[in-house]
Design an enzyme around this catalytic site. Sequence first.
Site, PDB file in Angstrom:
ATOM      1  CG  ASP A  24      -1.802   1.171   1.344  1.00 36.29           C
ATOM      2  OD1 ASP A  24      -2.073   1.798   0.300  1.00 36.29           O
ATOM      3  OD2 ASP A  24      -2.242   1.498   2.462  1.00 36.29           O
ATOM      4  CG  ASN A  26      -3.366   5.297  -1.017  1.00 31.21           C
ATOM      5  OD1 ASN A  26      -3.340   4.164  -0.542  1.00 31.21           O
ATOM      6  ND2 ASN A  26      -4.306   5.699  -1.851  1.00 31.21           N
ATOM      7  CG  ASP A  28      -6.180   2.756   0.266  1.00 32.51           C
ATOM      8  OD1 ASP A  28      -5.188   1.996   0.398  1.00 32.51           O
ATOM      9  OD2 ASP A  28      -6.754   2.935  -0.825  1.00 32.51           O
ATOM     10  CG  ASP A  32      -1.326   1.644  -3.760  1.00 34.97           C
ATOM     11  OD1 ASP A  32      -0.093   1.579  -3.942  1.00 34.97           O
ATOM     12  OD2 ASP A  32      -1.836   2.182  -2.736  1.00 34.97           O
ATOM     13  CG  ASP A 101      -5.230 -12.533 -14.125  1.00 38.19           C
ATOM     14  OD1 ASP A 101      -5.926 -13.216 -14.898  1.00 38.19           O
ATOM     15  OD2 ASP A 101      -4.875 -12.907 -12.998  1.00 38.19           O
ATOM     16  CG  ASP A 202      -9.631 -16.103 -14.434  1.00 40.13           C
ATOM     17  OD1 ASP A 202      -8.908 -16.445 -13.491  1.00 40.13           O
ATOM     18  OD2 ASP A 202     -10.882 -16.086 -14.373  1.00 40.13           O
ATOM     19  CD  GLU A 244      -7.054 -20.406 -13.488  1.00 40.07           C
ATOM     20  OE1 GLU A 244      -7.038 -20.627 -12.268  1.00 40.07           O
ATOM     21  OE2 GLU A 244      -7.944 -19.718 -14.011  1.00 40.07           O
ATOM     22  CG  HIS A 318      -4.802 -15.526  -6.961  1.00 37.10           C
ATOM     23  ND1 HIS A 318      -4.203 -16.097  -8.061  1.00 37.10           N
ATOM     24  CD2 HIS A 318      -6.097 -15.348  -7.298  1.00 37.10           C
ATOM     25  CE1 HIS A 318      -5.093 -16.242  -9.022  1.00 37.10           C
ATOM     26  NE2 HIS A 318      -6.257 -15.800  -8.591  1.00 37.10           N
ATOM     27  CG  ASP A 319      -7.370 -18.961  -7.140  1.00 38.21           C
ATOM     28  OD1 ASP A 319      -7.827 -17.927  -6.621  1.00 38.21           O
ATOM     29  OD2 ASP A 319      -7.385 -19.177  -8.376  1.00 38.21           O
TER      30      ASP A 319
HETATM   31  O1  TEU Z   1      -9.750 -19.388 -10.730  1.00 34.29           O
HETATM   32  C1  TEU Z   1     -10.361 -20.485 -11.334  1.00 34.29           C
HETATM   33  C2  TEU Z   1     -11.067 -21.351 -10.454  1.00 34.29           C
HETATM   34  O2  TEU Z   1     -11.714 -22.268 -10.939  1.00 34.29           O
HETATM   35  C3  TEU Z   1     -11.012 -21.103  -8.980  1.00 34.29           C
HETATM   36  O3  TEU Z   1     -12.144 -20.425  -8.627  1.00 34.29           O
HETATM   37  C4  TEU Z   1     -10.877 -22.331  -8.252  1.00 34.29           C
HETATM   38  O4  TEU Z   1     -11.927 -23.200  -8.535  1.00 34.29           O
HETATM   39  C5  TEU Z   1     -10.855 -22.070  -6.785  1.00 34.29           C
HETATM   40  O5  TEU Z   1     -10.017 -21.028  -6.491  1.00 34.29           O
HETATM   41  C6  TEU Z   1     -10.351 -23.268  -6.099  1.00 34.29           C
HETATM   42  O6  TEU Z   1     -10.828 -23.235  -4.836  1.00 34.29           O
HETATM   43  C7  TEU Z   1      -9.695 -18.198 -11.388  1.00 34.29           C
HETATM   44  C8  TEU Z   1      -8.992 -17.179 -10.516  1.00 34.29           C
HETATM   45  O7  TEU Z   1      -7.670 -17.589 -10.313  1.00 34.29           O
HETATM   46  C9  TEU Z   1      -9.770 -17.014  -9.248  1.00 34.29           C
HETATM   47  O8  TEU Z   1      -9.125 -16.156  -8.339  1.00 34.29           O
HETATM   48  C10 TEU Z   1     -11.117 -16.474  -9.621  1.00 34.29           C
HETATM   49  O9  TEU Z   1     -11.918 -16.388  -8.479  1.00 34.29           O
HETATM   50  C11 TEU Z   1     -11.812 -17.339 -10.665  1.00 34.29           C
HETATM   51  O10 TEU Z   1     -10.972 -17.709 -11.730  1.00 34.29           O
HETATM   52  C12 TEU Z   1     -12.974 -16.597 -11.285  1.00 34.29           C
HETATM   53  O11 TEU Z   1     -12.507 -15.579 -12.123  1.00 34.29           O
HETATM   54 CA    CA Z   2      -3.629   1.976  -1.363  1.00 30.42          CA
END
Ligand code: TEU
Ligand code: CA
Length: 544
Positions: A24, A26, A28, A32, A101, A202, A244, A318-319
């Site tokens: 971050d 700023n 908040d 960013d 992305d 995605d 993906e 991130h998932d």
């Molecule tokens: O993820 C694809 C996806 O199928 C995921 O939702 C996955 O099933 C889940 O994370 C597993 O628990 C992509 C992105 O990486 C995710 O962050 C998004 O939420 C999703 O697509 C929808 O755009």
């Molecule tokens: Ca910020």
Amino acid sequence: MAVNNQKWWKDAVIYQIYPKSFQDSNGDGIGDIPGIISRLDYLKDLGIDAVWLSPVYCSPQDDNGYDISDYQDIDPMFGTLEDMERLIREAKERGIRIIMDLVLNHTSDEHRWFREAKKGKDNPYHDYYVWRDGEEGVLPNDMKASFGGPAWEWVPELKQYYFHQFSVKQPDLNWENPKVRRELYDMILWWMDKGVGGFRLDVIDQVAKEPDRKITSNGPRLHEFIREMSRETFQKGDLITVGEAWGANTENAKLYSNPDGSEFSMVFQFEHSMMDQQEGKEKWDLAPLPFVKLKKCLAKWQNSLYQTGWNSLFWDNHDLPRIVSRWGDDGKYRKESAKMLAAVLHGMQGTPYIYQGEELGMTNIRFTDISEYRDIETLNVYRERLEEGYPKDEVMRSVYAKSRDNARTPMQWNGEKNAGFTDGTPWIAVNPNYVEINAAKEQKDPDSVYCFYRALTHLRKEHPVFVDGKFQLLLPEDEHIFAYTRTDDDSEMLVCANFTGEAAACPLDGKWKDAQMLLHNYKEELGEVLKPYEAAILIRRREL
Ligand code: TEU
Ligand code: CA
């Protein structure tokens, strides 16, 4: 058309940034773009070649930016279009490409197209989405959305349902409509014009859906659509592209990552990352990792795509939960196991991805109260499972193991307030272990996880065998050891690792005795018995 084998990106390492949680600038409490710019020197020091930036477009943030309301502008929470242009420029000055992305399966329900589409069946944008006539309460079929509930949402004004594979606020785009595809291609070309270095696509395997036949992934027209998109966009530039695909297998992966360049540079598939769950159930239904099966799975992907495609190598994103907590040991052997996991991954053939904080050995989070969680998927499954009668502690065990928020707590930069992530109140709480685990500390310590990752990014550039060597799994049935070789015309590389917290014998061919040690996570000499999570990478010239 250039053939993949000569492509510059074959020795690249990609770093993924989840912008909301990176830095971050700023106060908040939300990461960013100016924050990212301020950390570019850190990324350069780590030795990465490209950044995959999770979505920063305008979005109501129902799914943290994966619900886009304007593809051609930046959400004010992340900055401005000028900030984005500056990021691309300043990254380029440091030899770093920005990979955007692209979420093309769906938009936000607040996207202009969807607002128009809802106005009437004869609106020009109506057919941009997937509609079915019906009656309130009688759904077109029983398909479910990924984040819980049915995949159909009723719109009373139209007496129609729209289809959504993810949240209600993420209506699916209708790829059967050529106008939709053209709009998306024009948008991609617009970003290419701005100098972006590539794209991550995605859930691309889900765009060619056919809901009437309950087909989501791998629809019949999928590769036709991808080849058209690639021809109309990516092939006009020198890009790195990654699709993906949760639904990929080794056969269709050869299409996605065809060396003739007709689709993407590489495929990002998840077979290995779905192994610690009960067969045929959901990720929340936990099961121990079947280690031998994991090795065989990774080996299968290595061998199948050798010279016929290209793998993405990743443990984290991130998932997914943090790998050191998931398959390593985030207690006593945190450093050893984080390094072991890195060595095993980066030694394989493909493009390695480092997810922010992985290079520090960052761990999963355990919030005691569900109200501290932010992820829509986590909050929905918590509610649904309690309603279905699961005991609360069992649900929390699943959340601790698999919640996407494990990967989304703020980046731990230093030992100061909020880990140096923000001066304000972070949108999601910082992991309290930041006092121990943070970048400032890691960068100073030559034995840190960070320095191990940095060594790996550099080794890849110095030894071509990392890029082109043929993979062979050793000791496939061994319950402790993950060992393999990579071989090209000039040299042979060995990665041997103990995947467990107990000492384990690792019988190796005598030829490795006088090999050169490239990287090792223990100070003591490598012996016949590997210590807990011990890992080494060795190289030798091939005798002809
Ligand atoms: O993820 C694809 C996806 O199928 C995921 O939702 C996955 O099933 C889940 O994370 C597993 O628990 C992509 C992105 O990486 C995710 O962050 C998004 O939420 C999703 O697509 C929808 O755009
Ligand atoms: Ca910020």
